[in-house]
Design a protein around this motif. Structure first.
Motif, PDB file in Angstrom:
ATOM      1  N   SER A 182       0.861  -1.172   0.000  1.00 22.92           N
ATOM      2  CA  SER A 182       0.000   0.000   0.000  1.00 22.92           C
ATOM      3  C   SER A 182       0.902   1.228   0.000  1.00 22.92           C
ATOM      4  O   SER A 182       2.076   1.152   0.353  1.00 22.92           O
ATOM      5  CB  SER A 182      -0.918   0.005   1.222  1.00 22.92           C
ATOM      6  OG  SER A 182      -0.159   0.098   2.406  1.00 22.92           O
ATOM      7  N   THR A 183       0.342   2.339  -0.419  1.00 22.50           N
ATOM      8  CA  THR A 183       1.110   3.577  -0.457  1.00 22.50           C
ATOM      9  C   THR A 183       0.499   4.574   0.515  1.00 22.50           C
ATOM     10  O   THR A 183      -0.668   4.451   0.893  1.00 22.50           O
ATOM     11  CB  THR A 183       1.120   4.179  -1.876  1.00 22.50           C
ATOM     12  OG1 THR A 183      -0.237   4.445  -2.267  1.00 22.50           O
ATOM     13  CG2 THR A 183       1.757   3.239  -2.878  1.00 22.50           C
ATOM     14  N   VAL A 198      -0.091   7.628  -0.141  1.00 22.81           N
ATOM     15  CA  VAL A 198      -1.015   8.462  -0.909  1.00 22.81           C
ATOM     16  C   VAL A 198      -1.588   7.636  -2.053  1.00 22.81           C
ATOM     17  O   VAL A 198      -0.978   6.672  -2.497  1.00 22.81           O
ATOM     18  CB  VAL A 198      -0.316   9.723  -1.477  1.00 22.81           C
ATOM     19  CG1 VAL A 198       0.155  10.633  -0.365  1.00 22.81           C
ATOM     20  CG2 VAL A 198       0.833   9.361  -2.369  1.00 22.81           C
ATOM     21  N   SER A 199      -2.750   8.035  -2.516  1.00 19.64           N
ATOM     22  CA  SER A 199      -3.333   7.324  -3.647  1.00 19.64           C
ATOM     23  C   SER A 199      -2.824   7.932  -4.947  1.00 19.64           C
ATOM     24  O   SER A 199      -2.372   9.077  -4.978  1.00 19.64           O
ATOM     25  CB  SER A 199      -4.860   7.397  -3.589  1.00 19.64           C
ATOM     26  OG  SER A 199      -5.275   8.751  -3.696  1.00 19.64           O
ATOM     27  N   GLY A 200      -2.897   7.162  -6.003  1.00 23.93           N
ATOM     28  CA  GLY A 200      -2.459   7.653  -7.299  1.00 23.93           C
ATOM     29  C   GLY A 200      -2.298   6.512  -8.281  1.00 23.93           C
ATOM     30  O   GLY A 200      -2.448   5.342  -7.929  1.00 23.93           O
ATOM     31  N   LEU A 201      -1.993   6.876  -9.502  1.00 25.04           N
ATOM     32  CA  LEU A 201      -1.772   5.892 -10.549  1.00 25.04           C
ATOM     33  C   LEU A 201      -0.310   5.464 -10.553  1.00 25.04           C
ATOM     34  O   LEU A 201       0.586   6.286 -10.362  1.00 25.04           O
ATOM     35  CB  LEU A 201      -2.136   6.486 -11.915  1.00 25.04           C
ATOM     36  CG  LEU A 201      -3.585   6.944 -12.073  1.00 25.04           C
ATOM     37  CD1 LEU A 201      -3.772   7.654 -13.409  1.00 25.04           C
ATOM     38  CD2 LEU A 201      -4.527   5.767 -11.961  1.00 25.04           C
ATOM     39  N   VAL A 202      -0.067   4.187 -10.788  1.00 21.26           N
ATOM     40  CA  VAL A 202       1.297   3.668 -10.829  1.00 21.26           C
ATOM     41  C   VAL A 202       1.923   4.072 -12.156  1.00 21.26           C
ATOM     42  O   VAL A 202       1.407   3.768 -13.221  1.00 21.26           O
ATOM     43  CB  VAL A 202       1.322   2.137 -10.654  1.00 21.26           C
ATOM     44  CG1 VAL A 202       2.737   1.595 -10.831  1.00 21.26           C
ATOM     45  CG2 VAL A 202       0.765   1.753  -9.294  1.00 21.26           C
ATOM     46  N   LEU A 232       4.738   6.384  -8.286  1.00 22.34           N
ATOM     47  CA  LEU A 232       3.401   6.882  -8.608  1.00 22.34           C
ATOM     48  C   LEU A 232       3.503   8.072  -9.564  1.00 22.34           C
ATOM     49  O   LEU A 232       4.477   8.826  -9.532  1.00 22.34           O
ATOM     50  CB  LEU A 232       2.674   7.309  -7.327  1.00 22.34           C
ATOM     51  CG  LEU A 232       2.391   6.212  -6.319  1.00 22.34           C
ATOM     52  CD1 LEU A 232       1.691   6.792  -5.096  1.00 22.34           C
ATOM     53  CD2 LEU A 232       1.548   5.104  -6.913  1.00 22.34           C
ATOM     54  N   ALA A 263      -1.221  14.420  -7.979  1.00 21.73           N
ATOM     55  CA  ALA A 263      -0.792  15.118  -6.765  1.00 21.73           C
ATOM     56  C   ALA A 263      -0.500  16.581  -7.065  1.00 21.73           C
ATOM     57  O   ALA A 263      -0.820  17.468  -6.260  1.00 21.73           O
ATOM     58  CB  ALA A 263       0.430  14.429  -6.176  1.00 21.73           C
TER      59      ALA A 263
END
Length: 135
Positions: free
Chosen positions: A54-55, A57-61, A81, A86
């Motif tokens: 898990s990271t 922060v969320s986001g696209l890889v 990411l 962001a």
């Protein structure tokens, strides 16, 4: 007894032939070696350890930095990411801060004007308190 004497006669004939026959002999040095046996099987291999990623922060890889099955250590970069989302969120937050700062500056200006006017008895004290609450 005749069977025995026939066998002895045959053996008597063969012994000189066997004794004169040259048998090839190989000489090898003795040593310790692993014995390798190959076995072909079909199945599924599973690791006794697994980890949930898990990271913070969320986001696209954007990029995966390791290959599947490779050993990793604590602190290794596993993925990167995409920073675009962001950066957009940061721009929105900065715009929101600017808007709120402008609103605060306006509320302070109106409060200062109202405090001048209240001393001249132009508006009520409750209106000034209402403006002070906005600040």
């Amino acid at each position: 007894m005749q069977v025995f004497s026939r066998a002895a006669a045959v053996l008597g004939l063969l012994l000189p032939v066997l004794a004169s026959a040259q048998v090839p002999v190989e000489v090898a040095e003795l040593g310790e070696r692993d014995i390798v046996r190959e076995v072909s099987v079909t199945g599924t291999v599973t690791s006794p350890q697994s980890s949930l990623l898990s990271t913070a922060v969320s986001g696209l890889v954007k990029r995966v930095a390791v290959d599947e099955g490779r050993r990793v250590a604590q602190g290794d970069v596993l993925l990167e990411l995409d920073a675009e989302l962001a950066e957009l969120a940061l721009e929105r937050a900065e715009a929101d801060v600017r808007q709120r700062q402008t609103s605060l500056d306006d509320a302070r200006r109106r409060l200062a004007e109202a405090e001048k006017v209240v001393t001249q008895s132009g508006i009520s004290r409750s209106q000034v308190e209402s403006l002070r609450a906005e600040v």
